[in-house]
Design an enzyme around this catalytic site. Structure first.
Site, PDB file in Angstrom:
ATOM      1  N   CYS A  33      10.215 113.587  41.653  1.00 57.03           N
ATOM      2  CA  CYS A  33      10.529 114.791  40.876  1.00 57.03           C
ATOM      3  C   CYS A  33      10.133 114.663  39.409  1.00 57.03           C
ATOM      4  CB  CYS A  33      12.014 115.136  40.989  1.00 57.03           C
ATOM      5  SG  CYS A  33      13.095 113.947  40.186  1.00 57.03           S
ATOM      6  N   ASP A  35      11.670 112.871  36.988  1.00 57.56           N
ATOM      7  CA  ASP A  35      12.755 112.579  36.048  1.00 57.56           C
ATOM      8  C   ASP A  35      12.684 111.121  35.590  1.00 57.56           C
ATOM      9  OD1 ASP A  35      13.726 115.138  36.498  1.00 57.56           O
ATOM     10  OD2 ASP A  35      15.333 114.492  37.835  1.00 57.56           O
ATOM     11  N   CYS A  59      15.100 117.618  34.561  1.00 54.86           N
ATOM     12  CA  CYS A  59      15.727 118.928  34.744  1.00 54.86           C
ATOM     13  C   CYS A  59      17.131 118.960  34.134  1.00 54.86           C
ATOM     14  CB  CYS A  59      15.788 119.262  36.230  1.00 54.86           C
ATOM     15  SG  CYS A  59      16.864 118.158  37.167  1.00 54.86           S
ATOM     16  N   CYS A 103      19.747 113.223  41.044  1.00 54.60           N
ATOM     17  CA  CYS A 103      19.973 113.070  39.604  1.00 54.60           C
ATOM     18  C   CYS A 103      21.179 112.167  39.331  1.00 54.60           C
ATOM     19  CB  CYS A 103      20.182 114.433  38.943  1.00 54.60           C
ATOM     20  SG  CYS A 103      18.716 115.484  38.989  1.00 54.60           S
TER      21      CYS A 103
END
Length: 145
Positions: A33, A35, A59, A103
């Site tokens: 993703c 991150d 994000c 996350c």
């Protein structure tokens, strides 16, 4: 949909920044993703986390989990910080959507990476701490983002 706490920690993140000469610094990412999370710990001689900062590229959920993770470890012992799990981060934020659970894994792994760096610098072993991975995509089950 994000909880009010997630939105609060995204809009008003706590403990953003860097600590110069930090006791431990951990950087982890998720190649799937994009991150990236870096956590800085300032640990005193008694093994208490006096200060913690983070920098996150990602994000809103990544920023919120970073912020909450720093709040959960500040003032704790190294051993207590090691016990902060992704589940604890999610619960403190009143949950995350299933596609954003990674996350919280990033936040847990960033704490572990910073603790690992601290242990390496001080030539100590932290009971229960395993060498962290730099890409949590290696650790988590296959999931679509």
């Amino acid at each position: 949909m994000y909880s009010e706490k997630v939105m609060d920690h995204f809009n008003n993140p706590r403990n953003v920044g860097e600590i110069e000469n930090a006791s431990g610094v951990g950087t982890v990412g998720n190649a799937k993703c994009g991150d990236i999370m870096r956590m800085y710990l300032d640990i005193n001689d008694d093994g208490i986390i006096q200060d913690v900062k983070f920098k996150t590229f990602g994000c809103g959920a990544a920023v919120a989990t970073s912020s909450m993770a720093t709040e959960l470890v500040k003032g704790k012992t190294v051993q207590q910080a090691l016990e902060v799990t992704n589940k604890a981060v999610m619960e403190a934020l009143d949950g995350l959507p299933p596609v954003k659970v990674h996350c919280s894994l990033l936040a847990e792994e960033a704490i572990h990476a910073a603790l690992w760096d601290y242990a390496q610098k001080n030539h100590i072993t932290i009971e229960g701490l395993e060498q962290p991975v730099s890409d949590i995509g290696e650790k988590e089950p296959e999931e679509e983002y």
